[in-house]
Every structure is written in structure tokens, then in C-alpha cells.
Design a protein around this motif. Structure first.
Motif, mmCIF file in Angstrom:
data_model
loop_
_atom_site.group_PDB
_atom_site.id
_atom_site.type_symbol
_atom_site.label_atom_id
_atom_site.label_comp_id
_atom_site.label_asym_id
_atom_site.label_seq_id
_atom_site.Cartn_x
_atom_site.Cartn_y
_atom_site.Cartn_z
ATOM 1 N N SER A 49 62.481 6.371 62.563
ATOM 2 C CA SER A 49 63.193 6.298 63.840
ATOM 3 C C SER A 49 63.910 7.604 64.156
ATOM 4 N N ILE A 50 64.525 8.202 63.139
ATOM 5 C CA ILE A 50 65.230 9.467 63.361
ATOM 6 C C ILE A 50 64.249 10.569 63.747
ATOM 7 N N LEU A 51 63.132 10.637 63.030
ATOM 8 C CA LEU A 51 62.160 11.690 63.311
ATOM 9 C C LEU A 51 61.490 11.518 64.667
ATOM 10 N N LEU A 52 61.111 10.280 65.009
ATOM 11 C CA LEU A 52 60.400 10.049 66.259
ATOM 12 C C LEU A 52 61.315 10.171 67.468
ATOM 13 N N PHE A 53 62.442 9.465 67.439
ATOM 14 C CA PHE A 53 63.276 9.372 68.634
ATOM 15 C C PHE A 53 64.202 10.573 68.824
ATOM 16 N N SER A 54 64.307 11.428 67.816
ATOM 17 C CA SER A 54 65.040 12.683 68.035
ATOM 18 C C SER A 54 64.292 13.586 69.001
ATOM 19 N N ALA A 216 58.936 19.336 71.747
ATOM 20 C CA ALA A 216 57.781 18.430 71.890
ATOM 21 C C ALA A 216 56.786 18.531 70.736
ATOM 22 N N PRO A 217 56.358 19.745 70.356
ATOM 23 C CA PRO A 217 55.447 19.817 69.211
ATOM 24 C C PRO A 217 56.075 19.260 67.931
ATOM 25 N N LEU A 218 57.413 19.344 67.851
ATOM 26 C CA LEU A 218 58.093 18.851 66.663
ATOM 27 C C LEU A 218 58.086 17.328 66.591
ATOM 28 N N ILE A 219 57.862 16.648 67.753
ATOM 29 C CA ILE A 219 57.731 15.191 67.728
ATOM 30 C C ILE A 219 56.532 14.815 66.873
ATOM 31 N N PHE A 220 55.399 15.445 67.160
ATOM 32 C CA PHE A 220 54.189 15.156 66.399
ATOM 33 C C PHE A 220 54.306 15.681 64.975
ATOM 34 N N GLY A 221 54.925 16.849 64.844
ATOM 35 C CA GLY A 221 55.159 17.370 63.505
ATOM 36 C C GLY A 221 56.096 16.459 62.724
ATOM 37 N N LEU A 223 56.451 13.193 63.195
ATOM 38 C CA LEU A 223 55.681 12.003 62.820
ATOM 39 C C LEU A 223 54.801 12.288 61.607
ATOM 40 N N ALA A 224 54.177 13.449 61.615
ATOM 41 C CA ALA A 224 53.327 13.817 60.485
ATOM 42 C C ALA A 224 54.163 13.978 59.217
ATOM 43 N N PHE A 225 55.355 14.571 59.368
ATOM 44 C CA PHE A 225 56.222 14.740 58.203
ATOM 45 C C PHE A 225 56.709 13.382 57.693
ATOM 46 N N TRP A 226 57.026 12.491 58.628
ATOM 47 C CA TRP A 226 57.395 11.136 58.212
ATOM 48 C C TRP A 226 56.242 10.506 57.432
ATOM 49 N N GLY A 227 55.019 10.713 57.914
ATOM 50 C CA GLY A 227 53.866 10.193 57.205
ATOM 51 C C GLY A 227 53.775 10.731 55.796
ATOM 52 N N LEU A 228 54.098 12.026 55.631
ATOM 53 C CA LEU A 228 54.091 12.635 54.303
ATOM 54 C C LEU A 228 55.069 11.947 53.357
ATOM 55 N N THR A 229 56.238 11.585 53.877
ATOM 56 C CA THR A 229 57.282 11.006 53.031
ATOM 57 C C THR A 229 57.225 9.487 52.974
ATOM 58 N N ALA A 230 56.447 8.862 53.858
ATOM 59 C CA ALA A 230 56.455 7.395 53.938
ATOM 60 C C ALA A 230 55.104 6.751 53.681
ATOM 61 N N THR A 231 54.021 7.511 53.791
ATOM 62 C CA THR A 231 52.687 6.942 53.570
ATOM 63 C C THR A 231 52.588 6.260 52.210
ATOM 64 N N ASP A 232 53.161 6.903 51.199
ATOM 65 C CA ASP A 232 53.104 6.325 49.859
ATOM 66 C C ASP A 232 53.717 4.929 49.828
ATOM 67 N N LYS A 233 54.866 4.758 50.459
ATOM 68 C CA LYS A 233 55.556 3.465 50.423
ATOM 69 C C LYS A 233 54.830 2.419 51.272
#
Length: 472
Positions: A49-54, A216-221, A223-233
Motif C-alpha cells: 500500500s505504501i509503495l503503490l499509493f505513494s 510516475a515511473p517510480l509507481i511501476f518501479g 510495484l516491482a520492488f514490492w514484488g521483489l520483497t513480497a513475492t516470496d511470502k
């Protein structure tokens, strides 16, 4: 930034981590492994939520702070769009019959859905309010805002134990929500002068447009970074079970001790390096900082490799495998911190699309790795995949920054980090079989710094000696 200010910023992460080491064993002894896994999913949602909605505007605030003439207006214009979007989204989700609690915890509960809503809003506001303290170099206030909630969490968990409160997911979530909500209140109080002024400011839509073009590019970045830290879980939950997720989340929590280093460094580094860039000075110091950070990363990996067995004395027997998967779990905080010293060129040149690309490519690697390894190795597979993915993330950020800005010596960077990641992967999969050989490997790696980083070690020794003389 002066040593006194650095110490003030370091107080919160260091003391907070110490309190975390008190709280974590208590939680593992009194709550089920499945509920700890469910709590890990809550943390995944908070970070998402922090990464996306920021909307990338938190990074825009940091980037523009030293050049902005009206800082309260900058704060309002970066906070408001994401906050409004988050409120609308949470309201819509609450409308759908407890979909929040059913997906996160596999429990149908209106109370849990409401608690998740409160904690997500509180964490989002805390993120932006903390930036005010960071950028104004109010280290002590920043640290206390992190420290006091950890004390509250320990008191609540301790109260559960003393008064024999039912140890279920609802009460575990309630304890964490209370701590994060308290954090938000403290941040709001410490920054009241800034955001109260910001409320009165008008929104400059042309300025907002320029900030969004950066963010704007950081929104997708993001999300991708969140995926890096959350995909495992997320994939552990889907491809394995809450027990493996609980085991993994405990290992990640112990590895979070390294986030002391990450948190302190990132808090100080971002404002400092952008101040240097704005003034066009001290850019040669970036290379020196990079060497010191690499040294710290090597030492922390090696110490974890040598002493990870200590955690078995703090946890129930069903968490014994934590000692093996803890080491690759260090990959996220340590390799990410190291990449912060090499990625400067992307921020300075404002080519944030390259940051997004690095995160997306690393995410693809992580998705494939987790999909392949989790069914075979469980939590160890998740740890291995995420560690390897963060090495690629570090490599991509470094190469893109060099391409955009200026060259950087990287033979030592890539050699040492490759060896560290290989050692961590072997430790995770074969640690029990080759325990002695791996201890020798980590010891050799640790001793090697006295050869390849002798100048840095000598400077650190002299600095410690001078500090002792001043104290006396």
C-alpha cells in the motif's frame, strides 16, 4: 551531517531492533506458527500500500526538498493524491463482505478487515510524516517516533502473556495495529508545525504535474520492488502453507537486524547525496562511501554465517531451520543498501525509468525462482530465490547508473557480492550437511577484508582511537 546527528538517527533503528529481538521470541513461543505466517501477510499488504499509493511522490519530496522554496506546500502536494486514492480504495474493499480478512488470513472477520484498514492508513501517513523529520535532520525525534511504538508492542504482548489473553490472530493483529497507529500519532505531533502550514497552502497543479512526471515511473518501479520483497511470502502462502510462511517470516525478522544498517544509512544518504549533487560538490566521496558500505556488507554476512546458530536458543524447536535460511534473508537489506551507493546516477539525472526497469527485471527473476524452488525447498527456496534476485537488482541498478552518469570501479563489488550470495545459497540448502566447511568459508571471507580493505580498516581503527581520546 555531523556524527552527533548520525547518532541521533541511529538511535531509533538500533534500539528498535533490540526491542524487536525481545518481542520476536515471545511471539514465537505464545502464538502459533500459522498465525505468525498470517501476520507476515499483513506486513506484505502494508508495504504494498505504501509503495503503490505513494505514487512515487514520497521520492519526489526527498528529491525536491532542498530546492523547494515552500516546503509545507511541497509536503501537501506530494501527500494528498495518494492519500485520497488510498481512502477510496479501502472504502471500496470494505464494501465487499470481508474480502480483506478472507484473502489475507483466511478468516471471515469484519473486525480484522477494519483493523487492516486502520493500519494501512496509519502506515501510509507515517511514511510521509517521517520524511519531514528526515529531511529536516531531526534525528532524535525521528528515532523516538520509531522506538516508542516498539515498547508499546512489547507491553501489549507481555500483557497478553500475563493475563492469559486468547492467543489468536485477531489479538496478534490488534497488538501490531496499536503500535503502528501510535507511531502515526507521534509522527503527527512531532511534525505538526510543518503539516499544519501545509494545510493552508494551495495546490500548484503545474508543479504537481512535474512531480508526477518524476514519480510516475517510480509507481511501476515501486510495484516491482514490492514484488521483489513480497513475492516470496505470497507464493509461500499459495504454493506451500502458513507454517512455512511463519518459519520464513521469523528468519526474515531476525535478518531485519541488518535493516538497522540499511535504515540508518538510507536515512542519512539520500538527503546528503542529493545535497551534494545540488551543490555540485563532494561527488568524489561517493566512491569512498561505496567502499565502506561494501566492507560493512561483507562483515555482516560473515558474522551471520558464523553465528546464526545462536537463534536456536531463542526459539521453539520447530524453528530450528531458521539458522540456515537467515543468511540468504540478509540479501534484501544488505544488497539493497549497497545498491543505494551505486544507483546515485539514476536519481541525479532524474531518469527514474531505469530504476523501474531494474526492479521489473529482478522481479521476473524472483517470480521464476520462487515458482521453481518453493515447491521443492519450501522456505529455503524462497530465501535462495530472493537473495539471488537482489544480487541481480544490485547489478542492474549499478550498471544503469554508470551508463547514465559516471563510471564506478566494480570488480571488487561484483566479486565479493557474488561469493557472499553463493555462500548464502549453499548455507540455506546444505547448511546442516556442510556446517563446518561453511564456517571455514565465512571465516576466510571475514579475514580477507584485512587484506583488501586494509586502508578502510586502518581509518576505522584511527577513528575509534580518536573517539576514545575525546571521551577521556
Amino acid at each position: 551531517m555531523t556524527p552527533k546527528k548520525i547518532a541521533a538517527f541511529a538511535l531509533g533503528p538500533v534500539a528498535g531492533a533490540a526491542l524487536g529481538f525481545i518481542a520476536l521470541p515471545i511471539i514465537t513461543w505464545f502464538f502459533s506458527q500459522e498465525d505468525i505466517g498470517r501476520l507476515a501477510m499483513l506486513n506484505v499488504v502494508i508495504s504494498f500500500s505504501i509503495l503503490l499509493f505513494s505514487l512515487g511522490l514520497d521520492q519526489a519530496y526527498v528529491r525536491e526538498f532542498h530546492e523547494a522554496k515552500n516546503k509545507p506546500a511541497l509536503f501537501k502536494i506530494t501527500l494528498l493524491p495518494g492519500l485520497l486514492l488510498l481512502i477510496i480504495t479501502l472504502s471500496a474493499l470494505l464494501y465487499f463482505d470481508n474480502i480483506i480478512s478472507r484473502w489475507l488470513f483466511e478468516v471471515d472477520s469484519l473486525l480484522l478487515s477494519l483493523l487492516v484498514t486502520v493500519v494501512v492508513l496509519s502506515a501510509f501517513l507515517s511514511r510521509f510524516l517521517s520524511l519531514i523529520l528526515r529531511m529536516n535532520e531531526q534525528g532524535l525525534a525521528y528515532s523516538m517516533s520509531q522506538l516508542l511504538p516498539k515498547l508499546l508492542l512489547i507491553l501489549i504482548i507481555g500483557g497478553y502473556v500475563v493475563f492469559a489473553v486468547t492467543k489468536n490472530i485477531t489479538n496478534l493483529v490488534l497488538a501490531n495495529v496499536s503500535a503502528i497507529l501510535f507511531t502515526c500519532v507521534i509522527y503527527a505531533w512531532n511534525t505538526r508545525n510543518e503539516w499544519l502550514l501545509g494545510i493552508k497552502e494551495n495546490i500548484d497543479y503545474s508543479y504537481l504535474k512535474s512531480l508526477i512526471s518524476f514519480g510516475a515511473p517510480l509507481i511501476f518501479g515501486g510495484l516491482a520492488f514490492w514484488g521483489l520483497t513480497a513475492t516470496d511470502k505470497v507464493l509461500l502462502k499459495e504454493l506451500s502453507n502458513y507454517e512455512q510462511l511463519g518459519l520464513y517470516s521469523v528468519a526474515v525478522s531476525f535478518a531485519a537486524a541488518a535493516t538497522i544498517f540499511q535504515s540508518v544509512f538510507s536515512t542519512i544518504w539520500a538527503p546528503t547525496v542529493y545535497k551534494w549533487a545540488a551543490a555540485g560538490e563532494n561527488l568524489d566521496k561517493i566512491l569512498k562511501v561505496n567502499r565502506y558500505v561494501l566492507l560493512a556488507v561483507i562483515v555482516l554476512f560473515c558474522l551471520a554465517g558464523l553465528f546464526s546458530w545462536v537463534v536456536t536458543f531463542m526459539l521453539p524447536s520447530n524453528y530450528n531451520d531458521v539458522q540456515w535460511i537467515l543468511i540468504p534473508c540478509l540479501g534484501f537489506p544488505l544488497l539493497y543498501t549497497l545498491s543505494e551507493t551505486t544507483v546515485v546516477g539514476i536519481g541525479v539525472t532524474r531518469r527514474s525509468g531505469f530504476a523501474m526497469l531494474a526492479a521489473v527485471l529482478a522481479l521476473v527473476i524472483n517470480l521464476l525462482g520462487n515458482w521453481w524452488l518453493i515447491p521443492k525447498l519450501g522456505s529455503a527456496g524462497a530465501a535462495v530465490s530472493t537473495c539471488a534476485s537482489f544480487w541481480f537488482f544490485f547489478l542492474l541498478r549499478t550498471e544503469f547508473a554508470i551508463y547514465l552518469w559516471r563510471p564506478l570501479p566494480r570488480f571488487m563489488l561484483y566479486t565479493y557480492t557474488s561469493l557472499l550470495v553463493i555462500g548464502a545459497v549453499i548455507n540455506s540448502i546444505y547448511g546442516e550437511v556442510y556446517a563446518i566447511e561453511l564456517k571455514v568459508f565465512w571465516l576466510v571471507m571475514l579475514c580477507s577484508v584485512f587484506v583488501f580493505f586494509k586502508n578502510e580498516v586502518f581509518e576505522i581503527k584511527n577513528w575509534i582511537s580518536r573517539s576514545k581520546i575525546k571521551i577521556q
